[in-house]
Design a protein around this motif. Structure first.
Motif, short mmCIF file in Angstrom:
data_model
loop_
_atom_site.label_atom_id
_atom_site.label_comp_id
_atom_site.label_asym_id
_atom_site.label_seq_id
_atom_site.Cartn_x
_atom_site.Cartn_y
_atom_site.Cartn_z
N VAL A 26 103.12 31.45 22.07
CA VAL A 26 104.03 30.72 21.18
C VAL A 26 105.32 31.52 21.06
CG1 VAL A 26 104.39 29.90 18.83
CG2 VAL A 26 102.16 29.65 19.92
N LEU A 27 106.45 30.85 21.25
CA LEU A 27 107.75 31.49 21.18
C LEU A 27 108.49 31.09 19.91
CD1 LEU A 27 108.86 30.95 24.90
CD2 LEU A 27 107.65 32.91 23.92
N PHE A 28 109.57 31.80 19.64
CA PHE A 28 110.40 31.55 18.45
C PHE A 28 110.81 30.09 18.37
CE2 PHE A 28 114.83 31.22 16.91
CZ PHE A 28 114.65 31.63 15.60
N GLU A 29 111.23 29.53 19.49
CA GLU A 29 111.72 28.14 19.49
C GLU A 29 110.58 27.15 19.21
OE1 GLU A 29 112.58 27.33 24.03
OE2 GLU A 29 112.76 29.44 23.54
N ASP A 30 109.34 27.52 19.55
CA ASP A 30 108.19 26.64 19.28
C ASP A 30 107.92 26.55 17.77
OD1 ASP A 30 107.75 26.30 22.05
OD2 ASP A 30 106.61 28.16 22.12
N ILE A 31 108.16 27.66 17.06
CA ILE A 31 107.99 27.65 15.61
C ILE A 31 109.06 26.76 14.98
CG2 ILE A 31 107.95 29.04 13.51
CD1 ILE A 31 105.64 29.71 15.32
N ARG A 32 110.31 26.91 15.44
CA ARG A 32 111.42 26.13 14.87
C ARG A 32 111.23 24.63 15.13
NH1 ARG A 32 116.33 28.58 13.27
NH2 ARG A 32 115.74 30.47 12.17
N SER A 33 110.69 24.29 16.29
CA SER A 33 110.52 22.86 16.61
C SER A 33 109.16 22.32 16.17
CB SER A 33 110.70 22.66 18.12
OG SER A 33 109.73 23.39 18.85
N ASP A 34 108.34 23.20 15.56
CA ASP A 34 107.02 22.81 15.07
C ASP A 34 106.12 22.26 16.19
OD1 ASP A 34 105.21 22.77 12.96
OD2 ASP A 34 105.62 20.68 12.48
N THR A 35 106.22 22.87 17.39
CA THR A 35 105.39 22.44 18.53
C THR A 35 104.43 23.55 18.95
OG1 THR A 35 107.10 23.17 20.09
CG2 THR A 35 107.16 20.86 19.39
N TYR A 36 104.27 24.56 18.10
CA TYR A 36 103.51 25.74 18.50
C TYR A 36 102.03 25.46 18.77
CZ TYR A 36 101.72 26.03 13.70
OH TYR A 36 101.10 25.76 12.50
N LYS A 71 100.39 25.14 22.37
CA LYS A 71 100.17 26.30 23.23
C LYS A 71 98.90 27.04 22.82
CE LYS A 71 104.87 27.20 24.78
NZ LYS A 71 105.92 28.23 24.94
N GLU A 72 98.24 27.62 23.82
CA GLU A 72 96.99 28.34 23.59
C GLU A 72 97.19 29.51 22.62
OE1 GLU A 72 93.04 29.20 23.75
OE2 GLU A 72 94.07 27.45 24.59
N GLY A 73 98.39 30.11 22.66
CA GLY A 73 98.67 31.27 21.82
C GLY A 73 98.61 31.01 20.33
#
Length: 917
Positions: A37-47, A50-52
């Motif tokens: 999970v990357l920073f941008e995934d948290i901001r876009s609420d798509t985390y 991802k497996e992470g």
């Protein structure tokens, strides 16, 4: 520093604690997988896609059990697209682990399915000993720095901590028990601490050295590509200089450097010679070795003058300059170096200009212009390098540049020009770069080869790299070179004079590139594709995310192939690579001759479209780094082709430029999009109407109210007729028109539309949708301008509360809401409350959007008005003067905001004059 936590609605949010007191937090130590999970995934609420995300949930649950509200994970708490943030994070990592209340080590290769197995040491000890976590370089500091380190299995079961398992951990790692107990590290000899990393592995060989920096309390920039041995040498120099003159030279000394004795002597003779700052410039065409000469000067100066600090500064653009100055500030421990609100460049300038006993040598490399642009700012917002040069008789400055005019402006007559190397020097250089010494019988062959290479250093380096990689003879290489030269001459007849000027078909760098490229195309098609892609984007800071591959390992292998032929410069710390300008130019020439340049440009546009984000605030760092590549690709493609991918990318690019306050650039692209959509889709297609609305917004932000109103009225009429009054696009169009009315002081007309828009948005989208919040803020501003303070304040307070909760404290919409409330306080004479919010807004806008963003300038003007109302005229005038100068550059001298600032300034100055009289 950012920290994560789950809010009251169980939503994962990231909070930036820059400039604030950092609360207790847990920190995760883990090994990266392929789906983190990357920073941008948290901001876009798509985390959760991802497996992470399982590691995030594990860390959050464990932190909650330990009564910790916040936690930190490197993959998603660092914005990898923000080079400034990434650089600072790398240098702060040891401290962050050290300051953590708890450190959780997640071991995916240690499995424990039941509590009984944990009790039976024999069931997990073997896999624990064999865990890859103990073999990696960077986990070394994650084991030693924190006081509390707890180990967990792949199921999230606690195995023990480093105190209860200290003997076992000692046996696995060889680290003394006292170090595991957090005894002061300076109690262990440096040589012993270095041994702790001896058997550890790293993806990059240099990281075996860099992972020790925190343990040795040494600041040293990473220089990937120098190799482990040279990194060790640099580290030893830093260790020896601990009590001497601090320096930053981010590259190891070039063992292959030869010649240039007269130029070195001239530079050394003139440095530190006067009663003011000595400035010199090294200039010459690309590929002549300017940076290598400066590097040799830097090392010789450090050896010769023990009391001289040497600092290397990348002056290729504003972001690189900032990072270099930030590194100097940290190295020298300049007061406030870690203050997010401080102007690092000014801090360093003042520190180096202050009186002292130490001498300074600053090398500004790649200075191809006085005005340095940022990847995220327009030319109008460029930094003037002269504003940040220290002034001191103990300071000497050397610039490297290909631009003769820049050299003269910076160094006047103190210019060292580089041209061709002498044959003898070129021969020594070739021998230094070759793995196999040139025998006496091959001397003549070497001389003939160097003649063909025009004694150009870059061409010699590339030729030697090919010869070493292919393990071939000088004669065989020269035969290939002559063959390619003949083919190039044949192709020259195919080009018109104009195209010949664009295409270098016979230069030495072109020929050496073609020889290497032929080999690469035959043996590694992916590496060749990366070269072609790189030729179609900007040559600097090419993100690895642009390079498609089935796995990170496959991509890295292809890049290493290109690196072995000296065709690219790898930048692992930035997840990017660079091309030399001559290589970039030669690649484009080759693609053009093969009639493949248009094809590859279209392919690159499609690739850029796949990675270029929407204009949401969370992606700002990403789009700013990608914008130079998008603009380059678009400017070298044909607009008349009307390719769907191209037009979509043009529109996305325009939207991000609009969000970044670059209105003139945005306008140009929006006009292009609107005209194309009209022609292809028709005047009343929804996409055409959207582009019309975008262009109108650009006009409004430029202060062109009449043009904006005409376009918005037309857009609203078509939307209402084609889509219906309740359609979201119609409501957005209505809101835009209301804003234009507001800007013209037509409050009643604005209010009428805003009430209608807000009511429908609430009903259709809900109370907390961003569009609803924007409509609420607009209506509140209209109330304020009508003198209806109470209604305005109630609506703004509610809007600010929801924005903070839903969007976060640093979202631009939240800051605008805060600024609106501050304005309402100001209108009521509540200066202290207005100032408190105004200072916070301006500081955050500067950090989040940049010093020159129009919203930052508006917040600056607002704060100046608050200070003036408090009787702080001197501070108010100073701030308004700065605001006015920036508005002239960014918005234009005739923008309404600029003219208002000038009128205000004149009134304040006159008022001050009358008071003094």
């Amino acid at each position: 520093m950012r920290l994560l936590h789950f809010d009251h609605s169980k939503r994962l949010v990231s909070i930036d604690f820059s400039g604030k007191s950092i609360p207790p937090y847990a920190i995760l130590s883990h090994r990266w997988g392929d789906s983190e999970v990357l920073f941008e995934d948290i901001r876009s609420d798509t985390y959760k896609d991802k497996e992470g995300h399982r590691k995030i949930e594990f860390c959050a649950e464990q932190a909650a059990q330990d009564q910790l509200l916040y936690f930190w994970i490197d993959t998603c708490c660092i914005d990898k697209w923000n080079r400034r943030e990434r650089s600072k994070a790398i240098n702060s990592m040891f401290r962050w682990y050290k300051d953590a209340a708890k450190c959780y080590v997640f071991l995916p290769d240690v499995s424990l399915s039941t509590a009984t197995e944990i009790a039976l040491r024999s069931s997990w000890e073997a896999s624990f000993r064999a865990s890859e976590w103990f073999t990696r370089g960077w986990t070394l500091q994650e084991l030693i720095a924190p006081v509390s380190v707890e180990f967990f299995s792949s199921e999230g079961r606690r195995i023990g901590d480093k105190r209860s398992l200290e003997q076992l951990v000692h046996e696995i790692t060889g680290i003394p028990v006292e170090a595991l107990r957090n005894c002061p590290l300076d109690g262990f000899p440096i040589s012993e601490r270095m041994e702790w990393a001896e058997n550890r592995e790293t993806t990059e060989e240099e990281d075996k050295v860099y992972c020790l920096l925190g343990l040795l309390d040494i600041f040293m920039p990473a220089s990937y590509g120098e190799g482990k041995e040279k990194a060790w040498t640099r580290l030893q120099l830093e260790v020896e200089a601990t009590n001497g003159a601090p320096s930053i030279i981010p590259f190891s000394r070039n063992d292959h450097f030869v010649g240039r004795e007269s130029q070195l002597a001239e530079l050394e003779a003139k440095l530190f010679g006067g009663k003011q700052t000595t400035m010199m410039a090294i200039t010459g065409p690309g590929g002549t070795g300017k940076s290598q000469l400066a590097l040799e000067l830097a090392y010789q100066t450090r050896q010769r003058i023990k009391n001289c600090s040497v600092f290397w500064i990348d002056a290729s653009d504003m972001d690189s300059l900032y990072q270099s100055y930030a590194s100097i500030a940290q190295k020298l421990d300049v007061p406030s170096w870690d203050d997010e609100k401080a102007d690092i460049k000014q801090l360093v300038k003042l520190h180096l200009s202050s009186k002292g006993a130490r001498q300074w040598l600053l090398v500004f490399d790649n200075t191809d212009g006085i005005n340095l642009e940022s990847s995220g700012l327009s030319t109008a917002g460029a930094v003037d390098l002269l504003d940040y040069l220290p002034q001191s008789e103990l300071c000497s400055i050397v610039f490297t540049t290909t631009n003769g005019d820049t050299a003269k402006r910076l160094a006047s007559q103190n210019i060292v020009e580089l041209g061709e190397m002498t044959p003898d020097t070129a021969e020594r250089m070739l021998e230094n770069y070759l793995n196999t010494p040139v025998s006496r019988s091959k001397q003549q062959e070497a001389e003939l080869l160097l003649q063909e290479l025009s004694y150009l250093p870059l061409a010699i380096v590339q030729a030697a790299a090919y010869i070493n990689t292919r393990n071939m003879t000088l004669q065989d290489y020269r035969s290939q070179l002559l063959k390619h030269k003949e083919e190039a001459l044949e192709h020259r007849s195919e080009f018109s004079e104009g195209k010949l000027q664009e295409c270098d078909t016979k230069g030495p760098v072109t020929i050496t590139l073609l020889i290497s490229m032929d080999q690469i195309r035959g043996s590694d098609s992916l590496a060749a594709d990366y070269l072609f892609l790189a030729a179609c984007v900007d040559r600097k800071d090419i993100p690895l995310d642009l390079l498609e591959a089935s796995s990170p390992r496959e991509r890295e292998d292809a890049i290493k192939v290109l690196n072995s032929y000296a065709l690219v410069t790898r930048r692992p710390a930035d997840s990017a690579l660079d091309l030399h300008q001559l290589v970039h130019r030669a690649l484009r020439s080759w693609l053009q001759r093969q009639e493949r340049l248009d094809q590859w440009t279209q392919h690159v546009i499609a690739r850029l479209l796949g990675v270029f984000p929407d204009d949401n605030h969370g992606s700002r760092s990403k789009w700013r780094r990608l914008l130079p590549h998008v603009k380059y690709a678009l400017s070298h493609s044909l607009p008349e082709q009307e390719d769907a991918d191209r037009m979509t990318l043009v529109w996305k690019c325009a939207m991000t430029l609009l969000s970044d306050g670059r209105y003139n650039e945005a306008e140009e692209l929006f006009v292009q999009v609107m005209e194309t959509r009209k022609r292809v889709l028709g005047d009343e297609h929804p996409d055409t109407l959207t582009s019309m609305a975008n262009l109108a917004s650009t006009y409004r932000n430029q202060g062109r109210w009449k043009e904006a109103e005409e376009l918005q009225a037309k857009d609203l009429e078509i939307c209402s007729r084609v889509l219906g009054d309740k359609h979201l696009d119609t409501l957005t169009s209505m809101a835009n028109l209301a804003s234009t009315y507001w800007n013209q002081g037509r409050w009643k007309e604005a209010e009428e539309l805003e009430v209608q828009v807000m009511g429908t948005f609430k009903r259709v989208l809900g109370d907390e949708h961003p569009d609803t919040l924007n409509s609420m803020a607009n209506l509140a501003s209209t109330y304020r301008n009508q003198g209806r303070w109470k209604e305005a304040e109630e609506l703004q307070t509610k809007d600010l509360e929801i924005c903070s909760r839903v969007l976060g404290d640093e979202h631009p919409d939240t800051l605008i809401s805060m600024a609106n409330l501050a304005s309402t306080y100001w209108n009521q004479g509540r200066w202290k409350e207005a100032e408190e919010l105004g200072v916070q807004v301006m500081g955050t806008f500067k950090r989040v959007l940049g010093d020159e963003h129009p919203d930052t300038l508006t917040s600056m003007a607002n704060l100046a008005h608050t200070w003036k109302a408090q009787g702080r005229s001197k501070e108010a005038i100073s701030l308004m003067e700065k605001c006015f100068e920036l508005q002239k550059q960014i918005l234009s001298p005739h923008h309404p905001n600029t003219e208002t600032s000038l009128k205000t300034l004149n009134e304040w100055r006159m008022g001050n004059l009358e008071i003094r009289t």
